[in-house]
Design a protein around this motif. Structure first.
Motif, mmCIF file in Angstrom:
data_model
loop_
_atom_site.group_PDB
_atom_site.id
_atom_site.type_symbol
_atom_site.label_atom_id
_atom_site.label_comp_id
_atom_site.label_asym_id
_atom_site.label_seq_id
_atom_site.Cartn_x
_atom_site.Cartn_y
_atom_site.Cartn_z
ATOM 1 N N ARG A 292 2.167 6.158 -7.237
ATOM 2 C CA ARG A 292 3.418 5.751 -6.601
ATOM 3 C C ARG A 292 3.231 4.434 -5.835
ATOM 4 N NH1 ARG A 292 8.181 8.074 -4.534
ATOM 5 N NH2 ARG A 292 9.361 6.310 -3.683
ATOM 6 N N LEU A 293 2.107 4.288 -5.146
ATOM 7 C CA LEU A 293 1.837 3.045 -4.421
ATOM 8 C C LEU A 293 1.828 1.837 -5.356
ATOM 9 C CD1 LEU A 293 -0.987 4.019 -1.887
ATOM 10 C CD2 LEU A 293 1.323 3.276 -1.321
ATOM 11 N N ALA A 294 1.383 2.056 -6.594
ATOM 12 C CA ALA A 294 1.276 0.951 -7.546
ATOM 13 C C ALA A 294 2.632 0.343 -7.880
ATOM 14 C CB ALA A 294 0.591 1.439 -8.826
ATOM 15 N N ILE A 295 3.706 1.118 -7.722
ATOM 16 C CA ILE A 295 5.029 0.636 -8.129
ATOM 17 C C ILE A 295 6.024 0.551 -6.977
ATOM 18 C CG2 ILE A 295 4.756 1.500 -10.494
ATOM 19 C CD1 ILE A 295 6.489 3.905 -9.694
ATOM 20 N N ASP A 296 5.607 0.929 -5.766
ATOM 21 C CA ASP A 296 6.535 0.993 -4.633
ATOM 22 C C ASP A 296 6.036 0.069 -3.519
ATOM 23 O OD1 ASP A 296 8.107 1.666 -2.415
ATOM 24 O OD2 ASP A 296 8.301 3.746 -3.034
ATOM 25 N N GLN A 297 6.557 -1.146 -3.475
ATOM 26 C CA GLN A 297 6.118 -2.122 -2.480
ATOM 27 C C GLN A 297 6.447 -1.660 -1.061
ATOM 28 O OE1 GLN A 297 4.375 -5.162 -3.025
ATOM 29 N NE2 GLN A 297 4.129 -4.904 -0.819
ATOM 30 N N ARG A 298 7.597 -1.019 -0.872
ATOM 31 C CA ARG A 298 7.970 -0.541 0.465
ATOM 32 C C ARG A 298 6.950 0.462 0.982
ATOM 33 N NH1 ARG A 298 9.943 3.727 3.084
ATOM 34 N NH2 ARG A 298 9.731 4.964 1.171
ATOM 35 N N LEU A 299 6.573 1.405 0.133
ATOM 36 C CA LEU A 299 5.596 2.413 0.542
ATOM 37 C C LEU A 299 4.234 1.777 0.791
ATOM 38 C CD1 LEU A 299 5.183 5.485 0.958
ATOM 39 C CD2 LEU A 299 4.474 5.601 -1.444
ATOM 40 N N ARG A 300 3.887 0.796 -0.028
ATOM 41 C CA ARG A 300 2.610 0.109 0.148
ATOM 42 C C ARG A 300 2.579 -0.637 1.474
ATOM 43 N NH1 ARG A 300 2.320 -1.692 -4.834
ATOM 44 N NH2 ARG A 300 2.871 -3.862 -4.495
ATOM 45 N N ASP A 301 3.683 -1.262 1.830
ATOM 46 C CA ASP A 301 3.746 -1.971 3.115
ATOM 47 C C ASP A 301 3.595 -0.996 4.284
ATOM 48 O OD1 ASP A 301 4.084 -4.366 1.837
ATOM 49 O OD2 ASP A 301 6.252 -4.445 2.112
ATOM 50 N N LEU A 302 4.207 0.179 4.172
ATOM 51 C CA LEU A 302 4.164 1.161 5.256
ATOM 52 C C LEU A 302 2.772 1.757 5.432
ATOM 53 C CD1 LEU A 302 7.517 3.093 4.683
ATOM 54 C CD2 LEU A 302 6.958 1.606 6.621
#
Length: 513
Positions: A292-302
């Motif tokens: 999920r982190l690989a495709i979700d920039q918002r989650l990666r930033d958080l």
């Protein structure tokens, strides 16, 4: 360099009383942890029932471990005095230890409890030497039993089966992973220690047949070699249930996807020869979160920080046994809490870059509904370690850092020649005019590929790596816009054992040369 060998020396009455109190407290907590891991069923209950309030207890025990070593471990006493920290009280007041400032400076005996090394049941392991020099690490019998219990509990949780058969394909020399894995798995499964021998493993699978729940334990690249070797032989994968347990180095999701075309599932563990085996382990949830982190920039930033482009491995870990911190430079510090650790590891910096998050952090970032939907059957309630790997394992190019894991994605993702790749490493090549270009050196598994196919393989690999780097690295993508020649990554194809791979015998890959 001659290493120091300080003796424990006489203790004052106050130090003796302090030592007795700290020892009693530490042993009581260690005993409680041991009860929690005495049987795989109990281990699973603890992993699933871990509560965040225990984080406070784990931090307190880490501080006690440092305080106790200050009066019980000769090298650590000397180390604290040399750093002006002999009166440290808070955990943060105890200085970091590293391979350079501690393990390389003091001999093995002085780093042991009471300055006593020789005792029955002690096992001496050797690190792989990836840092340039192999080191010896000692573990006592009580410590090893705890490692075995944890490994057995995890395997039964993640790889359930009534007829478990573990094929241990790790190196069987003086390295910790191979011998420890074999001994640990024998607690809960039938085990064959084949070592990294493709023919022995193929023969074992054929001889014992499909009536077992197989788990192959190996380094990630070797598991790929096994898949490719069995494919070549026309192995009947559909008749067998085979899963993979990997460790020793990071693994990309591209490689996991490639392996899981044949293996039912592949899970990874995290450990270090300097510290302990099985510090962290993946679950279905942690693998889902990584994808999920690989495709979700918002989650990666958080979870990783604004603008972070790398994709870390994600492991559950138990703070009660291995208390982890992250320093101001983003490097992982580990304190082994159990009193049974013969050579105490205290705020030890192995050089890995990481982030730490509780499950509550992840739940808040995902949202409660999606968090609940993402859980799988294992449901480990332990906090999460987001591990980027060794901080210095990069090549800098056009203002961007190239990481081996990102290169691996590009090599394997959608590559029809993936089965032909044995391993790869990165280097820099100087061009006329003092320009440099990264070189992806690829070793082939065999000589079957002709010259035309080699050119096609090199071009597919170059395009795949450029495409992946453009997608995950903003710096690289920006460089590509400003200067299209940034796409001029060099790919060199070598036969087995040639070029930078000549004389290379280690099972763990070296990715930078």
């Amino acid at each position: 360099m001659t290493r120091l060998s300080p003796a424990l020396g006489p203790l004052t009455l106050r130090q003796r009383w302090r030592r007795v109190r700290l020892q009693a407290y530490s042993w009581s907590l260690t005993g409680a942890y041991r009860l929690g891991a005495m049987h795989p069923v109990v281990w699973r209950l603890v992993a699933r029932g871990y509560h965040p309030v225990l984080d406070w207890l784990a931090a307190r025990h880490a501080r006690v471990a440092c305080q106790f070593a200050a009066v019980d471990v000769p090298a650590y006493r000397h180390f604290l005095r040399a750093n002006g920290a002999e009166h440290a009280r808070r955990l943060a007041d105890f200085p970091e230890t590293t391979k350079q400032n501690y393990a390389a400076r003091y001999d093995e005996e002085s780093r042991c409890q009471e300055g006593r090394l020789h005792r029955p049941g002690v096992i001496v392991d050797e690190s792989s030497g990836s840092s340039g020099k192999p080191y010896n690490w000692v573990r006592g019998p009580r410590e090893l039993k705890g490692i075995y219990r944890n490994a057995a509990g995890y395997i039964e949780l993640v790889f359930p089966g009534k007829r478990l058969f573990v094929i241990n394909a790790y190196s069987m020399g003086a390295w910790a992973t191979g011998t420890t894995t074999g001994a640990a798995m024998a607690r809960i499964a039938m085990v064959k220690n084949t070592g990294p021998d493709l023919e022995k493993i193929a023969d074992t699978l054929e001889h014992f047949g499909p009536g077992y729940d197989y788990v192959v334990a190996a380094y990630p690249p070797f598991l790929k070699h096994l898949r490719d070797r069995l494919d070549e032989a026309g192995f009947p994968w559909r008749d067998y249930r085979i899963r993979g347990m990997v460790g020793g180095e990071g693994m990309t999701e591209a490689l996991r996807d490639y392996l899981e075309e044949r293996f039912e599932e592949v899970r990874s563990g995290y450990g270090a020869s300097d510290l302990t085996i099985g510090m962290g382990a993946e679950s279905g949830f942690s693998v889902w979160l990584r994808k999920r982190l690989a495709i979700d920039q918002r989650l990666r930033d958080l979870l990783l920080g604004p603008g972070e482009q790398r994709l870390p491995m994600i492991f559950h870990y138990n703070p009660l046994e291995t208390f982890l911190e992250v320093n101001a430079e983003g490097e992982l510090l580990c304190t082994i809490n159990t009193k049974s650790c013969l050579q105490p590891k205290l705020r030890y910096n192995v050089g890995d870059e990481a982030r730490l998050h509780t499950l509550a952090d992840v739940k808040q970032a995902l949202g409660a509904d999606e968090y609940e939907r993402a859980w799988t059957d294992e449901r480990m309630n332990l906090p999460l370690l987001f591990l980027f790997g060794r901080k210095d394992s990069t090549i800098s190019y056009m203002g961007a850092n190239l990481y081996p894991q990102d290169v691996e994605y590009g090599l394997y993702q959608g590559n029809p020649y993936a089965a032909a790749i044995n391993r790869f490493c990165l280097s820099l090549e100087e061009l006329p005019g003092l320009e440099y270009r990264p070189v992806i050196n690829i070793e082939l598994r065999g000589p079957e590929i002709g010259a035309a196919d080699r050119e096609e393989l090199a071009e597919i690999c170059r395009k795949g790596v450029v495409a992946h780097l453009s997608a995950v690295s903003r710096d690289f993508a920006e460089s590509l816009k400003e200067d299209p020649t940034a796409a001029d990554l060099r790919v060199k194809i070598y036969d087995l054992g040639e070029g930078p791979f000549a004389g290379f015998t280690k099972m763990k890959n070296v990715y930078l040369v």
